[in-house]
Design an enzyme around this catalytic site. Structure first.
Site, PDB file in Angstrom:
ATOM      1  N   GLY A  58       0.265  10.058  -6.670  1.00 34.80           N
ATOM      2  CA  GLY A  58       1.669   9.155  -6.899  1.00 34.80           C
ATOM      3  C   GLY A  58       0.708   8.207  -5.473  1.00 34.80           C
ATOM      4  N   HIS A  75      -1.941 -24.956  -7.093  1.00 34.13           N
ATOM      5  CA  HIS A  75      -2.847 -24.809  -8.123  1.00 34.13           C
ATOM      6  C   HIS A  75      -4.442 -24.951  -7.538  1.00 34.13           C
ATOM      7  CE1 HIS A  75      -5.577 -25.128 -11.053  1.00 34.13           C
ATOM      8  NE2 HIS A  75      -5.768 -25.825 -10.608  1.00 34.13           N
ATOM      9  N   ILE A  87       0.749   8.119  -2.296  1.00 34.68           N
ATOM     10  CA  ILE A  87      -0.161   8.418  -0.859  1.00 34.68           C
ATOM     11  C   ILE A  87      -2.122   9.328  -1.725  1.00 34.68           C
ATOM     12  CG2 ILE A  87      -0.374  10.740   0.720  1.00 34.68           C
ATOM     13  CD1 ILE A  87       2.464  10.514   0.879  1.00 34.68           C
ATOM     14  N   ASP A 145      15.088   8.366   4.955  1.00 34.93           N
ATOM     15  CA  ASP A 145      14.743   9.005   3.426  1.00 34.93           C
ATOM     16  C   ASP A 145      15.629  10.164   3.460  1.00 34.93           C
ATOM     17  OD1 ASP A 145      12.194   7.954   3.340  1.00 34.93           O
ATOM     18  OD2 ASP A 145      10.788   9.136   4.674  1.00 34.93           O
TER      19      ASP A 145
END
Length: 475
Positions: A192, A454, A194, A322
């Site tokens: 993954g 550009h 990490i 988390d």
């Protein structure tokens, strides 16, 4: 005597410190509790992201990328170097300096925004009239009361059963960031974010890196075409990636670590490495929070249960980042932190899970937002796809990095952008244009008709958008 606050935030990571600052900006008397310590025992707010995650890993990635450019690519530019070497101790020291600068920056922002900071572990005491009692266990014990509590306690690395982290041979992301010398052989379990980032750091510096992944497909969350392009690039660089493996035993022995596993065909294999990084995911962190004291509801994974607006089952208690459902990404936690503070103030906080970008900071970088082609096929949705390779981009040629492509997916009827996927140079920066476009429900034609500088890498996004309708300007 307890200290009274309108809002107490437990956890000073991206979700927590951002929530505390925003709450203070909205006029609330706000406190933030965080227990991270630096080497001297002082406060180190910023959570996993700042201390052992996003920030230090990017510092090491930058250092190792400089080294690889000097070793392999400077000659193409007419630059000659003799006796090139890497001082790993200095590289790690620079990483530590970057971390401390971020820690100190957060403390400065607390002071600037009048957020009261407590260094220690926060936990529920009990429910009281009009709010909650929160204890702080630090150098001195404190008791706070709060009308609103925002929980932002983050996550911890998941260990392999029977192979706990010792942070010397068997490493979590924490130990992986503190390796003091280039290992001759490095093993990584988990392909993954990490695993790929840390594998890239030490591969560039000379380590023989093998990554073992249990899933049968590489980067299954990414668009399949992009993942295949990335896998090809990593393999060419020298990363050894084995998919579909089944780990049977991990054992620290002698000076290294022995891994026994079965490959995708079921054949028994073994690998002996000097260091082993285990990156098989993370688990929500509610250790020491004392949720049972107030009846806070957790799910079967140990995550705090919240609704679509980050409310828990308790009045006045919120949770972000988390420790709740959704992707474990620092920027997702930040958005939830801001939204919760604004909801407490009676405003309409906004988090759109459909436009949260994902980034892997390898070389080539990988970034995406929205749906993958395989997800659209599975859903039976009619779509159009357009791709453009960096090989045909003038700025990429000048940079000397033409690996990868940009891919657009749009609704077959409305042309609304459904997903954008990039593998190649500066993908982490380029993806933001797609995020903005999708947030405003733009079509692929909208991007195709916007003037891009550009030469620039962003012209590849314009070309990919043009390619959705089988057109090209081919800068």
């Amino acid at each position: 005597m307890s200290k009274n606050f309108d809002v107490v935030v437990i956890g000073g990571g991206p979700g927590g410190y951002i929530a505390a600052i925003r709450a203070a900006q909205l006029g609330f008397n706000t406190a933030c509790i965080d227990e991270w310590k630096n080497a001297a025992g002082g406060p180190a707010p910023g959570g996993t992201c700042t201390n052992v995650g996003c920030i230090p890993s990017k510092a090491l990635l930058q250092s190792s990328e400089h080294f690889e450019h000097a070793a392999k690519h400077f000659g193409d530019h007419g630059i000659s170097l003799d006796n090139l070497k890497m001082d790993v101790a200095k590289m790690v020291g620079r990483k530590d300096t970057v971390v401390k600068q971020n820690n100190d920056g957060i403390l400065y922002l607390f002071k600037k925004n009048k957020v009261t900071f407590f260094h220690g572990r926060g936990a529920f005491g009990k429910a009281v009239e009009g709010g909650y009692e929160i204890s702080v266990a630090g150098k001195t014990a404190e008791t706070l009361t709060a009308k609103h509590v925002i929980l932002a306690t983050g996550s911890n690395a998941r260990a392999l059963p029977g192979a706990p982290f010792d942070e010397e041979k068997i490493l979590s992301n924490d130990g992986a960031l503190r390796i003091g010398a280039v290992p001759q052989k490095l093993g990584i379990i988990g392909a993954g974010v990490i695993g790929l980032e840390m594998g890239s750091v030490w591969r560039r510096l000379g380590a023989d890196v093998t990554i073992l992944e249990g899933l049968p497909t590489f980067l299954g969350a990414a668009d399949e075409q992009i993942a295949k392009e990335a896998h090809k690039a990593f393999t060419k660089q020298g990363l050894k990636i084995e998919m579909g493996v089944n780990i049977s035993e991990v054992k620290a022995e002698g000076e290294g670590v022995a891994i026994a596993y079965a490959d995708a065909k079921g054949s028994a294999k073994s690998l002996v490495v000097d260091k082993l990084i285990v990156s098989i995911g993370r688990v929500p962190n509610t250790i020491g929070l004392n949720p049972e004291a107030v009846g806070l509801q957790l799910d079967e994974r140990g995550a705090i249960v919240v609704d679509g607006e980050c409310r828990t089952n308790l009045p006045g208690v919120w949770a972000v980042g988390d420790v709740v459902r959704g992707p474990m990404l620092a920027h997702k936690a930040e958005e939830e932190g801001v939204a919760v503070a604004e909801r407490i103030a009676g405003q309409h906080g906004h988090v759109n899970f459909d436009t949260i970008p994902w980034v892997i900071y390898t070389s080539p970088e990988i970034a995406w937002v929205g749906q993958t082609e395989q997800a659209l096929k599975a859903a039976g949705r009619a779509y159009k796809a357009g791709t453009f390779p960096f090989l045909a981009n003038g700025r990429a040629r000048a940079l000397g990095d033409t690996t990868g492509m940009v891919k657009f997916l749009a609704d077959a009827t409305s042309d609304e952008i459904l997903g954008v996927h990039i593998v190649g140079p500066m993908a982490s920066e380029l993806i933001s244009e797609a995020v903005v476009a999708m947030e405003f429900k733009a079509s692929a034609e909208d991007i195709a008709r916007i003037c891009h500088a550009h030469p620039s890498l962003s012209e590849a996004t314009k070309e990919a958008a043009l390619a959705v309708d089988k057109r090209t300007l081919n800068f």
